[in-house]
Design an enzyme around this catalytic site. Structure first.
Site, PDB file in Angstrom:
ATOM      1  N   CYS A 291      26.894 -59.821 -60.650  1.00 57.41           N
ATOM      2  CA  CYS A 291      28.310 -59.528 -60.883  1.00 57.41           C
ATOM      3  C   CYS A 291      28.380 -58.772 -62.206  1.00 57.41           C
ATOM      4  O   CYS A 291      27.391 -58.669 -62.928  1.00 57.41           O
ATOM      5  CB  CYS A 291      29.183 -60.781 -60.856  1.00 57.41           C
ATOM      6  SG  CYS A 291      28.933 -61.953 -62.180  1.00 57.41           S
TER       7      CYS A 291
ATOM      8  N   CYS B 157      30.269 -55.629 -58.264  1.00 53.10           N
ATOM      9  CA  CYS B 157      29.697 -54.656 -59.208  1.00 53.10           C
ATOM     10  C   CYS B 157      29.644 -53.262 -58.589  1.00 53.10           C
ATOM     11  O   CYS B 157      29.172 -52.327 -59.216  1.00 53.10           O
ATOM     12  CB  CYS B 157      28.326 -55.090 -59.720  1.00 53.10           C
ATOM     13  SG  CYS B 157      26.991 -54.936 -58.546  1.00 53.10           S
TER      14      CYS B 157
ATOM     15  N   CYS C 276      24.562 -51.237 -58.374  1.00 45.43           N
ATOM     16  CA  CYS C 276      23.311 -51.796 -57.877  1.00 45.43           C
ATOM     17  C   CYS C 276      22.503 -50.741 -57.142  1.00 45.43           C
ATOM     18  O   CYS C 276      22.988 -50.147 -56.184  1.00 45.43           O
ATOM     19  CB  CYS C 276      23.602 -52.952 -56.926  1.00 45.43           C
ATOM     20  SG  CYS C 276      24.521 -54.265 -57.705  1.00 45.43           S
TER      21      CYS C 276
END
Length: 133
Positions: free
Chosen positions: A9, A83, A87
């Site tokens: 997160c 997020c 990523c």
């Protein structure tokens, strides 16, 4: 070989830490558990610590960590919690995005709801990662 799960997160101070705490608690040493954030805070959310303590799980000594490409590369499952595209994506990995409210700045009652939601998702993930033999 045991699976590795990475919880991500933004601040690595609430949702991902609670999920990591649950998975460690429920799976023991059968799963390698990592957590990280794209913009980690300097400490874990104290309300998240309190909510997890109610479940008998201590996350107070955890430290928010920066998300690295290596952490994603070494993981079998990558669970993101808001997020977005911070990523990196690698072929052959399992990716899930859990839509969870951010507990930052929220009261204990709200954080408990997020915690309970996370617990259910972690329990489901665990049954998928470690099917009964």
């Amino acid at each position: 070989m045991k699976p590795t799960v990475l919880f991500v997160c933004v601040h690595n101070a609430g949702r991902s830490q609670m999920a990591a705490g649950y998975l460690r608690h429920l799976a023991g040493d059968r799963v390698e558990v990592l957590s990280a954030g794209s913009e980690p805070r300097d400490r874990i959310n104290p309300v998240a610590i309190a909510a997890m303590a109610e479940e008998g799980i201590d996350i107070a000594d955890s430290v928010p960590k920066i998300l690295t490409v290596d952490a994603v590369r070494e993981s079998d499952a990558v669970i993101t919690m808001g997020c977005g595209d911070a990523c990196p994506i690698f072929p052959g990995k399992r990716y899930e995005d859990w839509q969870l409210d951010d507990p930052a700045g929220q009261d204990l009652e709200m954080v408990r709801r997020v915690r309970d939601d996370i617990r259910g998702r972690v329990e489901t993930l665990l049954t998928e990662l470690l099917p009964a033999r």
